[in-house]
Design a protein around this motif. Structure first.
Motif, PDB file in Angstrom:
ATOM      1  N   CYS A  82       0.851  -1.183   0.000  1.00  0.00           N
ATOM      2  CA  CYS A  82       0.000   0.000   0.000  1.00  0.00           C
ATOM      3  C   CYS A  82       0.893   1.242   0.000  1.00  0.00           C
ATOM      4  O   CYS A  82       1.784   1.369   0.836  1.00  0.00           O
ATOM      5  CB  CYS A  82      -0.913   0.010   1.219  1.00  0.00           C
ATOM      6  N   GLY A  84      -0.560   4.364  -0.091  1.00  0.00           N
ATOM      7  CA  GLY A  84      -1.405   5.485   0.305  1.00  0.00           C
ATOM      8  C   GLY A  84      -0.654   6.383   1.277  1.00  0.00           C
ATOM      9  O   GLY A  84       0.438   6.032   1.742  1.00  0.00           O
ATOM     10  N   THR A  85      -1.242   7.520   1.606  1.00  0.00           N
ATOM     11  CA  THR A  85      -0.535   8.523   2.419  1.00  0.00           C
ATOM     12  C   THR A  85      -0.057   7.979   3.758  1.00  0.00           C
ATOM     13  O   THR A  85       1.117   8.119   4.123  1.00  0.00           O
ATOM     14  CB  THR A  85      -1.451   9.746   2.650  1.00  0.00           C
ATOM     15  N   ALA A  86      -0.949   7.330   4.497  1.00  0.00           N
ATOM     16  CA  ALA A  86      -0.578   6.836   5.833  1.00  0.00           C
ATOM     17  C   ALA A  86       0.564   5.833   5.732  1.00  0.00           C
ATOM     18  O   ALA A  86       1.522   5.870   6.524  1.00  0.00           O
ATOM     19  CB  ALA A  86      -1.787   6.210   6.518  1.00  0.00           C
ATOM     20  N   CYS A  87       0.481   4.931   4.769  1.00  0.00           N
ATOM     21  CA  CYS A  87       1.526   3.920   4.621  1.00  0.00           C
ATOM     22  C   CYS A  87       2.824   4.550   4.115  1.00  0.00           C
ATOM     23  O   CYS A  87       3.912   4.164   4.545  1.00  0.00           O
ATOM     24  CB  CYS A  87       1.052   2.806   3.684  1.00  0.00           C
ATOM     25  N   CYS A 123      -4.527   3.199  -1.158  1.00  0.00           N
ATOM     26  CA  CYS A 123      -5.015   2.863   0.185  1.00  0.00           C
ATOM     27  C   CYS A 123      -5.964   1.674   0.170  1.00  0.00           C
ATOM     28  O   CYS A 123      -6.919   1.630  -0.599  1.00  0.00           O
ATOM     29  CB  CYS A 123      -5.719   4.074   0.792  1.00  0.00           C
ATOM     30  N   VAL A 124      -5.678   0.700   1.027  1.00  0.00           N
ATOM     31  CA  VAL A 124      -6.520  -0.498   1.091  1.00  0.00           C
ATOM     32  C   VAL A 124      -7.483  -0.430   2.274  1.00  0.00           C
ATOM     33  O   VAL A 124      -8.138  -1.418   2.602  1.00  0.00           O
ATOM     34  CB  VAL A 124      -5.662  -1.785   1.157  1.00  0.00           C
ATOM     35  N   GLY A 125      -7.535   0.738   2.920  1.00  0.00           N
ATOM     36  CA  GLY A 125      -8.533   0.940   3.968  1.00  0.00           C
ATOM     37  C   GLY A 125      -8.139   0.422   5.337  1.00  0.00           C
ATOM     38  O   GLY A 125      -8.991   0.238   6.204  1.00  0.00           O
ATOM     39  N   SER A 126      -6.877   0.178   5.554  1.00  0.00           N
ATOM     40  CA  SER A 126      -6.424  -0.304   6.865  1.00  0.00           C
ATOM     41  C   SER A 126      -5.352   0.639   7.410  1.00  0.00           C
ATOM     42  O   SER A 126      -4.351   0.197   7.986  1.00  0.00           O
ATOM     43  CB  SER A 126      -5.856  -1.724   6.744  1.00  0.00           C
ATOM     44  N   CYS A 127      -5.575   1.939   7.262  1.00  0.00           N
ATOM     45  CA  CYS A 127      -4.544   2.939   7.588  1.00  0.00           C
ATOM     46  C   CYS A 127      -4.047   2.840   9.030  1.00  0.00           C
ATOM     47  O   CYS A 127      -2.889   3.143   9.310  1.00  0.00           O
ATOM     48  CB  CYS A 127      -5.075   4.344   7.330  1.00  0.00           C
ATOM     49  N   VAL A 132       1.030  -1.182   5.387  1.00  0.00           N
ATOM     50  CA  VAL A 132       0.312  -2.422   5.124  1.00  0.00           C
ATOM     51  C   VAL A 132       0.823  -3.066   3.839  1.00  0.00           C
ATOM     52  O   VAL A 132       1.069  -2.389   2.850  1.00  0.00           O
ATOM     53  CB  VAL A 132      -1.201  -2.126   4.987  1.00  0.00           C
TER      54      VAL A 132
HETATM   55  S1  FES Z   1      -2.811   4.354   3.320  1.00  0.00           S
HETATM   56 FE1  FES Z   1      -2.262   2.259   3.447  1.00  0.00          FE
HETATM   57  S2  FES Z   1      -4.023   1.363   4.264  1.00  0.00           S
HETATM   58 FE2  FES Z   1      -4.607   3.410   3.997  1.00  0.00          FE
END
Ligand code: FES
Length: 166
Positions: A82, A84-87, A123-127, A132
């Motif tokens: 993932c 996404g931003t958080a990851c 993002c896979v929704g597990s931020c 992840v």
């Molecule tokens: S950014 Fe990786 S799970 Fe949301």
């Protein structure tokens, strides 16, 4: 390397036996072909066009429109990181680099033994569990570079359960 023609032929016959040949079945047929081979072989796409009596261009057009379809042979396992931003903030770029090193391929590639394909995903929704990684359907949260080898080995051994919530 591609799948031998006779294997494709047998597989396609098996797939077609589950459908009636109606045009509206195009996407489910493509999904079934991909489930069978792990991607959409060119020969198979031609045969799908014949089976539902539409031009090959329509089959190609539909298949290329949807991101779920692949046109080259994939690995037996798909590893997704993932990004996404958080990851990203929690180290996804380093994780991806470690996987690229370990597997000897770049993101988007497949190992020469067709064991693994590696992908970056949104993002896979597990931020909460960032960073992840997914190996097939197994979601691995709070992933660390030092656990890359261990996680790949666990998947190979069939020891795969979701690892969230640490
Ligand atoms: S950014 Fe990786 S799970 Fe949301």
């Amino acid at each position: 390397m591609c799948i031998p023609a006779e294997t494709t032929e047998r597989g396609i016959e098996e797939v077609f036996s589950r459908f009636t040949g109606k045009r509206k079945e195009l996407i489910p047929i493509l999904q079934a072909v991909q489930d069978m081979f792990g991607y959409l072989p060119e020969d198979a796409l031609k045969q799908v066009a014949g089976f539902i009596s539409v031009p090959e261009s329509r089959v190609y057009g539909t298949a290329t429109f949807y991101g779920q379809f692949y046109f080259t042979r994939r690995g037996r396992h798909t590893v997704k990181v993932c990004c996404g931003t958080a990851c990203h903030v929690k180290g996804a770029p380093q994780l991806l680099e470690a996987l690229e090193r370990e597997l000897g391929i770049e993101s988007g590639g497949t190992t020469s033994d067709f064991e693994y394909s590696l992908e970056r995903v949104a993002c896979v929704g597990s931020c909460t569990f960032a960073p992840v990684m997914l190996v097939d359907d197994t979601v691995i949260g709070h992933m660390e570079v030092r656990r890359v080898k261990e996680c790949l080995a666990a998947q190979k051994d069939g020891n795969h359960s979701n690892q969230l919530g640490e």
